[in-house]
Design a protein around this motif. Structure first.
Motif, PDB file in Angstrom:
ATOM      1  N   ARG A 178      17.359   6.086  10.218  1.00 24.20           N
ATOM      2  CA  ARG A 178      16.395   6.473  11.255  1.00 24.20           C
ATOM      3  C   ARG A 178      17.126   6.656  12.582  1.00 24.20           C
ATOM      4  NH1 ARG A 178      11.450   7.679   9.360  1.00 24.20           N
ATOM      5  NH2 ARG A 178      10.371   6.737  11.138  1.00 24.20           N
ATOM      6  N   ASP A 179      16.575   7.521  13.443  1.00 25.63           N
ATOM      7  CA  ASP A 179      17.068   7.613  14.815  1.00 25.63           C
ATOM      8  C   ASP A 179      16.051   6.974  15.751  1.00 25.63           C
ATOM      9  OD1 ASP A 179      14.989   9.422  15.294  1.00 25.63           O
ATOM     10  OD2 ASP A 179      16.250  11.164  14.908  1.00 25.63           O
ATOM     11  N   ARG A 180      16.378   6.922  17.040  1.00 23.68           N
ATOM     12  CA  ARG A 180      15.526   6.177  17.966  1.00 23.68           C
ATOM     13  C   ARG A 180      14.206   6.875  18.237  1.00 23.68           C
ATOM     14  NH1 ARG A 180      18.715   5.497  23.402  1.00 23.68           N
ATOM     15  NH2 ARG A 180      16.772   4.403  23.887  1.00 23.68           N
ATOM     16  N   GLN A 181      14.064   8.124  17.829  1.00 23.75           N
ATOM     17  CA  GLN A 181      12.789   8.835  17.946  1.00 23.75           C
ATOM     18  C   GLN A 181      11.957   8.724  16.674  1.00 23.75           C
ATOM     19  OE1 GLN A 181      15.776  10.503  18.979  1.00 23.75           O
ATOM     20  NE2 GLN A 181      15.317   9.780  21.060  1.00 23.75           N
ATOM     21  N   SER A 182      12.319   7.771  15.817  1.00 20.86           N
ATOM     22  CA  SER A 182      11.617   7.528  14.540  1.00 20.86           C
ATOM     23  C   SER A 182      11.754   8.688  13.576  1.00 20.86           C
ATOM     24  CB  SER A 182      10.127   7.206  14.767  1.00 20.86           C
ATOM     25  OG  SER A 182       9.991   6.047  15.558  1.00 20.86           O
ATOM     26  N   GLY A 183      12.831   9.463  13.747  1.00 19.20           N
ATOM     27  CA  GLY A 183      13.094  10.544  12.809  1.00 19.20           C
ATOM     28  C   GLY A 183      13.989  10.081  11.680  1.00 19.20           C
ATOM     29  N   ALA A 184      13.848  10.724  10.522  1.00 20.21           N
ATOM     30  CA  ALA A 184      14.651  10.352   9.360  1.00 20.21           C
ATOM     31  C   ALA A 184      16.053  10.935   9.479  1.00 20.21           C
ATOM     32  CB  ALA A 184      13.984  10.842   8.089  1.00 20.21           C
ATOM     33  N   LEU A 185      17.044  10.149   9.054  1.00 15.50           N
ATOM     34  CA  LEU A 185      18.429  10.597   8.993  1.00 15.50           C
ATOM     35  C   LEU A 185      18.853  10.695   7.533  1.00 15.50           C
ATOM     36  CD1 LEU A 185      20.062   8.388  11.790  1.00 15.50           C
ATOM     37  CD2 LEU A 185      19.396  10.797  11.954  1.00 15.50           C
ATOM     38  N   SER A 233       0.803  -1.213   0.000  1.00 15.34           N
ATOM     39  CA  SER A 233       0.000   0.000   0.000  1.00 15.34           C
ATOM     40  C   SER A 233       0.837   1.265   0.000  1.00 15.34           C
ATOM     41  CB  SER A 233      -0.914   0.007   1.235  1.00 15.34           C
ATOM     42  OG  SER A 233      -1.712  -1.157   1.256  1.00 15.34           O
ATOM     43  N   LEU A 234       1.999   1.236   0.647  1.00 16.90           N
ATOM     44  CA  LEU A 234       2.869   2.398   0.681  1.00 16.90           C
ATOM     45  C   LEU A 234       4.130   2.098  -0.095  1.00 16.90           C
ATOM     46  CD1 LEU A 234       2.507   3.260   4.449  1.00 16.90           C
ATOM     47  CD2 LEU A 234       1.183   4.166   2.555  1.00 16.90           C
ATOM     48  N   SER A 235       5.018   3.083  -0.173  1.00 21.82           N
ATOM     49  CA  SER A 235       6.289   2.851  -0.839  1.00 21.82           C
ATOM     50  C   SER A 235       7.122   1.886  -0.021  1.00 21.82           C
ATOM     51  CB  SER A 235       7.043   4.177  -1.000  1.00 21.82           C
ATOM     52  OG  SER A 235       7.444   4.666   0.260  1.00 21.82           O
ATOM     53  N   THR A 236       8.020   1.179  -0.705  1.00 18.69           N
ATOM     54  CA  THR A 236       8.902   0.235  -0.026  1.00 18.69           C
ATOM     55  C   THR A 236       9.744   0.947   1.023  1.00 18.69           C
ATOM     56  OG1 THR A 236       9.009  -1.068  -2.060  1.00 18.69           O
ATOM     57  CG2 THR A 236      10.704  -1.493  -0.407  1.00 18.69           C
ATOM     58  N   GLU A 237      10.154   2.180   0.761  1.00 21.88           N
ATOM     59  CA  GLU A 237      10.970   2.923   1.718  1.00 21.88           C
ATOM     60  C   GLU A 237      10.218   3.154   3.027  1.00 21.88           C
ATOM     61  OE1 GLU A 237      13.383   7.182   2.044  1.00 21.88           O
ATOM     62  OE2 GLU A 237      12.759   6.394   0.099  1.00 21.88           O
ATOM     63  N   ASP A 238       8.921   3.440   2.970  1.00 18.37           N
ATOM     64  CA  ASP A 238       8.137   3.622   4.181  1.00 18.37           C
ATOM     65  C   ASP A 238       8.092   2.342   5.001  1.00 18.37           C
ATOM     66  OD1 ASP A 238       7.614   6.228   3.560  1.00 18.37           O
ATOM     67  OD2 ASP A 238       5.678   5.824   2.623  1.00 18.37           O
ATOM     68  N   VAL A 239       7.913   1.220   4.325  1.00 13.33           N
ATOM     69  CA  VAL A 239       7.840  -0.049   5.033  1.00 13.33           C
ATOM     70  C   VAL A 239       9.176  -0.388   5.676  1.00 13.33           C
ATOM     71  CG1 VAL A 239       7.361  -2.508   4.797  1.00 13.33           C
ATOM     72  CG2 VAL A 239       6.037  -0.860   3.473  1.00 13.33           C
ATOM     73  N   LEU A 240      10.268  -0.192   4.943  1.00 16.89           N
ATOM     74  CA  LEU A 240      11.590  -0.500   5.484  1.00 16.89           C
ATOM     75  C   LEU A 240      11.940   0.438   6.641  1.00 16.89           C
ATOM     76  CD1 LEU A 240      13.554  -1.269   2.201  1.00 16.89           C
ATOM     77  CD2 LEU A 240      12.491  -2.859   3.793  1.00 16.89           C
ATOM     78  N   ALA A 241      11.456   1.666   6.595  1.00 17.11           N
ATOM     79  CA  ALA A 241      11.672   2.576   7.728  1.00 17.11           C
ATOM     80  C   ALA A 241      11.023   2.013   8.986  1.00 17.11           C
ATOM     81  CB  ALA A 241      11.116   3.957   7.405  1.00 17.11           C
ATOM     82  N   ALA A 242       9.826   1.419   8.836  1.00 17.10           N
ATOM     83  CA  ALA A 242       9.165   0.794   9.987  1.00 17.10           C
ATOM     84  C   ALA A 242       9.987  -0.379  10.505  1.00 17.10           C
ATOM     85  CB  ALA A 242       7.760   0.335   9.590  1.00 17.10           C
ATOM     86  N   VAL A 243      10.633  -1.109   9.610  1.00 18.81           N
ATOM     87  CA  VAL A 243      11.485  -2.226  10.016  1.00 18.81           C
ATOM     88  C   VAL A 243      12.670  -1.725  10.838  1.00 18.81           C
ATOM     89  CG1 VAL A 243      13.038  -4.019   9.168  1.00 18.81           C
ATOM     90  CG2 VAL A 243      10.794  -3.711   8.109  1.00 18.81           C
ATOM     91  N   VAL A 244      13.317  -0.653  10.375  1.00 16.38           N
ATOM     92  CA  VAL A 244      14.455  -0.098  11.115  1.00 16.38           C
ATOM     93  C   VAL A 244      13.992   0.434  12.465  1.00 16.38           C
ATOM     94  CG1 VAL A 244      16.274   1.647  11.087  1.00 16.38           C
ATOM     95  CG2 VAL A 244      15.701   0.427   8.983  1.00 16.38           C
ATOM     96  N   ASP A 245      12.848   1.077  12.514  1.00 14.23           N
ATOM     97  CA  ASP A 245      12.313   1.544  13.803  1.00 14.23           C
ATOM     98  C   ASP A 245      12.120   0.381  14.760  1.00 14.23           C
ATOM     99  OD1 ASP A 245      12.256   4.174  12.981  1.00 14.23           O
ATOM    100  OD2 ASP A 245      10.154   4.134  12.365  1.00 14.23           O
ATOM    101  N   ALA A 246      11.647  -0.761  14.237  1.00 13.38           N
ATOM    102  CA  ALA A 246      11.452  -1.929  15.093  1.00 13.38           C
ATOM    103  C   ALA A 246      12.783  -2.428  15.637  1.00 13.38           C
ATOM    104  CB  ALA A 246      10.740  -3.025  14.312  1.00 13.38           C
ATOM    105  N   ALA A 247      13.816  -2.446  14.797  1.00 14.16           N
ATOM    106  CA  ALA A 247      15.137  -2.896  15.237  1.00 14.16           C
ATOM    107  C   ALA A 247      15.683  -1.981  16.326  1.00 14.16           C
ATOM    108  CB  ALA A 247      16.083  -2.948  14.046  1.00 14.16           C
ATOM    109  N   LEU A 248      15.504  -0.683  16.193  1.00 11.21           N
ATOM    110  CA  LEU A 248      15.954   0.257  17.223  1.00 11.21           C
ATOM    111  C   LEU A 248      15.175   0.060  18.509  1.00 11.21           C
ATOM    112  CD1 LEU A 248      16.370   3.502  15.074  1.00 11.21           C
ATOM    113  CD2 LEU A 248      18.189   2.054  15.998  1.00 11.21           C
TER     114      LEU A 248
END
Length: 575
Positions: free
Chosen positions: A208-215, A169-184
């Motif tokens: 991503r940083d630990r506050q779910s912000g983009a780097l 439903s969303l771009s692959t980048e959005d989904v992978l960002a959620a994955v990195v947030d989960a790892a953090l």
């Protein structure tokens, strides 16, 4: 501009607008979900149930569109034979799927985009639910809950479910960002990056940083080639070690310090077998990337199930990447099919819509492409009150390029002179034009004829398969080649012949796809079979002879797939 009324907001859940006449999704039908994106960017997941699933402005709809431009009953989703279909309910502005307006109904596929005929409003994305995800997570929780902090596990469960739900439903980048947030969230580290393997080198895709912000991608200081080398030489498929002290890091790190703890989780290519079970490709050469996490902590505790959590997350990310690749491939294929469908409609529209059936000149013809579009075409033109011209063309090759060239040749003859004395010059002019544009790489065989009211037939045959004159007596005469195919040589001569027809005589021009049509065993229809049919039906009208001929070809092939276009044109010098 939007009509009056409040600003659109996300529609209510289905439970707020029940339909007592509708039923749940039947057993055996794959559950589906619609992800609703409103103009403000908010997204809501709505199960497609009950069925039929009503979409519109009225409050009783299962999915309410709070936009005054939407119709009260705009569209609905129905299920038929296990498949989902979107039906437009004669809405004012229409309903579109993947940018194409729905006429009546359209079958829905995973990741189809639904819009409502006007900009800056709701966008829906249709997708199938993955109940397997919940079963895997439930099993995972029962075996791992005791091994680690429940807070981490619950965060992982929630984020993985979001990632799976959004991957189509969303771009692959959005989904992978959620994955990195989960790892953090699992590790408690400060930063996370997801790098993808791009033809032998790693490139940062998500930071991503630990506050779910983009780097920014520039904030990743590790030399990618050193990380890639460590990735390829790891001992285990799903884990690796990387010493940041050996990576010659920049002195200006994220906190101005060099010391950091690093965790790397490889991403490996996934494949789906015929049993629909996802499995790994074991070769390290099929590594698609890495999740890189760092922190100022001196060490990371990978006990208490954290290592398993990270590896599970890496497998989820790998699955997302593979699904994104397959989805893009499928979208490309479907987009190409849609474009070819449009091209086929255009090509079919270039054929004559009506052929003369009365008077001294009568004709019947058809062209069946072997692919979505073909290189054959024919046309008939009433040039003067006493003259008709006809052309049959077969362009070398298949596909869109041949179809475009066939249309060009067809158009050239439609503007050609109707004088018999100009036939040779017309052929030479078109030949020079084609050769100049294609340099001999594409050419066209052409049969061009001119029939007068007194029965005089003039023709020029540029390398085309031999047409026949079928006499009312049953005699068959071949109209032999008079020149080279058009566009093959820069300079060529094209002879013009003539013959006198009698009332009832017919001309049968066709492409080689007809005589080379094959049955399931590989046998050809052949010219001898064609001539036998022409002799047997010599007294038939142009329309009947054409219909019998095409029926004989269809019966002979028995539905076998053909490798060449089949075109036939029958002209009758009537009484």
């Amino acid at each position: 501009m939007r009509a009056g009324g409040p600003k659109p907001r996300p529609p209510p859940p289905a439970s707020e607008a029940p339909d007592p006449m509708a039923g749940p999704v039947r057993a055996g039908v794959r559950p589906a979900t619609i992800v609703v994106s409103n103009p403000s960017g908010t997204r809501v997941r709505v199960p497609v149930q009950p069925i039929p699933f009503q979409i519109g402005r009225q409050a009783e709809s299962h999915l309410v569109l709070r936009d005054n431009r939407a119709s009260r009953n705009h569209a609905r989703v129905v299920v038929e034979d296990g498949d989902y279909y979107l039906e437009d309910l004669k809405s004012s502005h229409g309903t579109c799927v993947n940018g194409v307006r729905v006429e009546g109904r359209k079958k829905l596929f995973d990741a189809d985009r639904i819009e409502f005929g006007f900009p800056d409003s709701y966008t829906l994305t249709f997708s199938f639910d993955d109940d397997e995800l919940h079963r895997i997570l439930d099993q995972f929780s029962t075996t791992s809950m005791k091994a680690g902090p429940s807070g981490h596990l619950q965060k992982l469960r929630a984020l993985v479910e979001v990632a799976r739900a959004l991957q189509n439903s969303l771009s692959t980048e959005d989904v992978l960002a959620a994955v990195v947030d989960a790892a953090l969230s699992i590790t408690g580290f400060d930063r996370g990056f997801l790098l993808l393997n791009r033809r032998g080198s790693l490139e940062v895709s998500v930071g991503r940083d630990r506050q779910s912000g983009a780097l920014s991608k520039d904030s990743f200081e590790v030399p990618p080639d050193m990380l890639y080398e460590a990735l390829l030489h790891r001992r285990e498929l799903l884990s690796m070690t990387f010493n940041p002290a050996s990576a010659e890091l920049s002195n200006s790190t994220m906190h101005g310090e060099d010391l950091r703890s690093v965790v790397c989780i490889p991403l490996v290519r996934m494949r789906t077998g015929s049993s629909e079970e996802t499995c790994l490709i074991s070769s390290t050469s099929d590594t698609v990337g890495v999740i890189f996490l760092d922190s100022l902590q001196t060490a990371l505790d990978l006990s208490s199930g954290n290592r398993e959590l990270l590896q599970t997350l890496a497998l989820e990310a790998s699955t997302v990447l593979e699904n994104a690749r397959l989805l893009e491939h499928e979208r490309t294929r479907r987009r190409l099919e849609e474009e070819l469908g449009i091209a086929r409609e255009i090509q079919a529209s270039l054929l004559p819509r009506k052929l003369p059936k009365d008077g001294w000149f009568r004709a019947a013809g058809s062209s069946i492409p072997s692919h979505a579009v073909g290189g054959d075409c024919f046309d008939v033109r009433h040039a003067t009150p006493d003259t008709w011209t006809s052309v049959v063309t077969d362009v070398s090759g298949k596909g869109v390029s041949s179809a475009l060239l066939a249309a060009l040749v067809q158009g050239s003859f439609l503007t050609a002179s109707a004088l018999a004395t100009d036939i040779e010059s017309n052929m030479s002019r078109i030949n020079a034009f084609l050769y100049e544009r294609t340099e001999g790489e594409k050419y066209a065989t052409v049969f061009y004829c001119l029939l007068r009211g007194d029965g005089t037939l003039y023709w020029s045959n540029a390398g085309h398969v031999t047409p026949f004159v079928v006499r009312i007596s049953g005699e068959i005469r071949a109209l032999q080649t008079t020149g080279m195919p058009l566009g093959m040589l820069g300079e060529a001569t094209f002879g013009v012949e003539q013959i006198q027809l009698q009332r009832g005589d017919k001309i049968v021009a066709y492409s080689d796809g007809l005589t080379e049509a094959q049955d399931a065993s590989g046998r050809f229809f052949e010219t001898s079979r064609l001539k036998g049919i022409l002799r047997e039906r010599c007294g038939a009208s142009a329309q009947l002879l054409h219909d019998v001929l095409m029926q004989e070809v269809q019966t002979f092939t028995g539905g076998a797939v053909q490798t060449d276009d089949i075109t036939a044109l029958v002209i009758e010098y009537g009484p």
